[in-house]
Design an enzyme around this catalytic site. Sequence first.
Site, mmCIF file in Angstrom:
data_model
loop_
_atom_site.group_PDB
_atom_site.id
_atom_site.type_symbol
_atom_site.label_atom_id
_atom_site.label_comp_id
_atom_site.label_asym_id
_atom_site.label_seq_id
_atom_site.Cartn_x
_atom_site.Cartn_y
_atom_site.Cartn_z
ATOM 1 N N LYS A 24 -33.963 -86.146 -27.320
ATOM 2 C CA LYS A 24 -32.372 -85.474 -27.947
ATOM 3 C C LYS A 24 -31.276 -85.833 -27.400
ATOM 4 C CE LYS A 24 -34.871 -81.529 -30.207
ATOM 5 N NZ LYS A 24 -36.626 -82.158 -30.071
ATOM 6 N N ILE A 25 -31.733 -86.313 -25.546
ATOM 7 C CA ILE A 25 -30.903 -85.902 -24.536
ATOM 8 C C ILE A 25 -30.226 -87.916 -24.895
ATOM 9 C CG2 ILE A 25 -29.350 -86.410 -22.108
ATOM 10 C CD1 ILE A 25 -31.366 -83.875 -21.974
ATOM 11 N N ASP A 36 -38.137 -96.636 -25.176
ATOM 12 C CA ASP A 36 -39.186 -95.835 -24.799
ATOM 13 C C ASP A 36 -40.400 -96.235 -25.527
ATOM 14 O OD1 ASP A 36 -37.900 -92.337 -25.930
ATOM 15 O OD2 ASP A 36 -40.256 -93.035 -26.832
ATOM 16 N N PRO A 88 -38.441 -87.158 -19.002
ATOM 17 C CA PRO A 88 -38.664 -86.233 -18.231
ATOM 18 C C PRO A 88 -39.817 -86.399 -16.774
ATOM 19 C CG PRO A 88 -40.936 -86.419 -19.420
ATOM 20 C CD PRO A 88 -39.592 -88.004 -19.792
ATOM 21 N N SER A 97 -31.572 -87.207 -15.515
ATOM 22 C CA SER A 97 -32.954 -86.352 -16.000
ATOM 23 C C SER A 97 -33.206 -85.762 -14.460
ATOM 24 C CB SER A 97 -33.804 -87.952 -16.395
ATOM 25 O OG SER A 97 -34.181 -88.730 -14.507
ATOM 26 N N ARG A 98 -34.189 -85.852 -14.167
ATOM 27 C CA ARG A 98 -35.036 -85.412 -12.638
ATOM 28 C C ARG A 98 -34.985 -86.403 -11.657
ATOM 29 N NH1 ARG A 98 -34.203 -81.343 -14.723
ATOM 30 N NH2 ARG A 98 -36.408 -80.207 -15.214
ATOM 31 N N ASP A 123 -26.696 -86.710 -10.965
ATOM 32 C CA ASP A 123 -26.491 -85.100 -11.288
ATOM 33 C C ASP A 123 -27.965 -84.964 -10.823
ATOM 34 O OD1 ASP A 123 -25.958 -82.299 -11.761
ATOM 35 O OD2 ASP A 123 -27.241 -82.610 -13.431
ATOM 36 N N GLU A 147 -34.294 -81.001 -4.218
ATOM 37 C CA GLU A 147 -33.248 -80.945 -3.836
ATOM 38 C C GLU A 147 -32.675 -79.503 -3.631
ATOM 39 O OE1 GLU A 147 -30.494 -80.362 -7.989
ATOM 40 O OE2 GLU A 147 -31.391 -81.984 -9.143
ATOM 41 N N HIS A 161 -26.761 -81.087 -10.343
ATOM 42 C CA HIS A 161 -27.909 -80.638 -11.669
ATOM 43 C C HIS A 161 -26.741 -79.296 -11.994
ATOM 44 C CE1 HIS A 161 -32.461 -80.616 -12.807
ATOM 45 N NE2 HIS A 161 -31.093 -80.385 -13.633
#
Length: 334
Positions: free
Chosen positions: A150-151, A170, A203, A230-231, A255, A260, A300
């Site tokens: 989606k993003i 992907d 993810p 993302s992460r 981000d 973190e 974040h």
Amino acid sequence: MKTAFLECEEWEKQIIQDLLKIDHIKFSEKELSAENVENYADFEIISTFIYSDLDLKVLEKLDNLKMIATRSTGFDHIDMDYCKENDIIVSNVPTYGSRTVAEHVFGLLLTISHNLTEAIDRTRKGDFSQEGLSGFDLHGKILGIIGTGKIGRRAIEIARGFAMQVLAFDVKPDEELADKFGFEYVDFDQLLEESDVISLHVPANKKTRHMIAKDQFEKMKAGVVLINTSRGSVIDVEALVNALGSGKVRAAGLDVLPEEPVIREEAELLRSVFRREHDLETLLANHILLRLRNVVVTPHSAFNTREAVTRILKTSAENIRSFMEGKPQNEVSG
């Protein structure tokens, strides 16, 4: 059912009350941790964001816990094996900020492409010189999107508005999407080799951990720009620091960072437990990234618009209400 919302700001409380219309809701701005978990020992429903580490040592002290309503899409901060073994339902927010996060991607990218951090800092000091501020156009540049969920697809949509060329990777290509937005799916290595800008939208899991590391940086164009919303774990930050130092990576917009929650409490570095439980080399690399002039780091906050957070709260309240009615929704499993 006794319900607790943690990591909850003051303005969010009334929205939650209005949505749920139940008694026995406890609110806290703090994260759930081993230090305060005893305050929630008899609660049946816990709702947190991503900074609460719901690991074994926390969850095993919540004897009455029946549901976790994480106010996030990701659930890598939760011990899913423990939840499965103890019949604890975990619900997430599948989508809430795809446009919001995609917009943040271009906020980071435009900050880099127009040298906005340096330009703003300089003019605030009364210096209006142009020296060193020459940037680059997005028009015509090749944007590599890793992950077209989606993003990722919203980022592609925005990129096409800037007249960027888009390559995507992907594990499950969507050719209809590619035809609709005018981009091309390529293999991972080709994307790394040909992209001027690379943006990550995957993810956090075992397969994506350090998917961008030393070998991947070596395959990239010299002067590539890297964006990660993302992460933090998907990038080997030590390899990134080296790539930034060598010039292989021109700049990075981040981000997210590994470790973190630890970085947010710098004083904890003085405690020996952190040397046992956290990767000190990664922590130090993260601190270096925070101080490099060609790195833009945000806390974040890509998701954090009033509209997106309100959508999170609404979905989380619906998840809790559905659970109470015996019809759980948005369940996730490890």
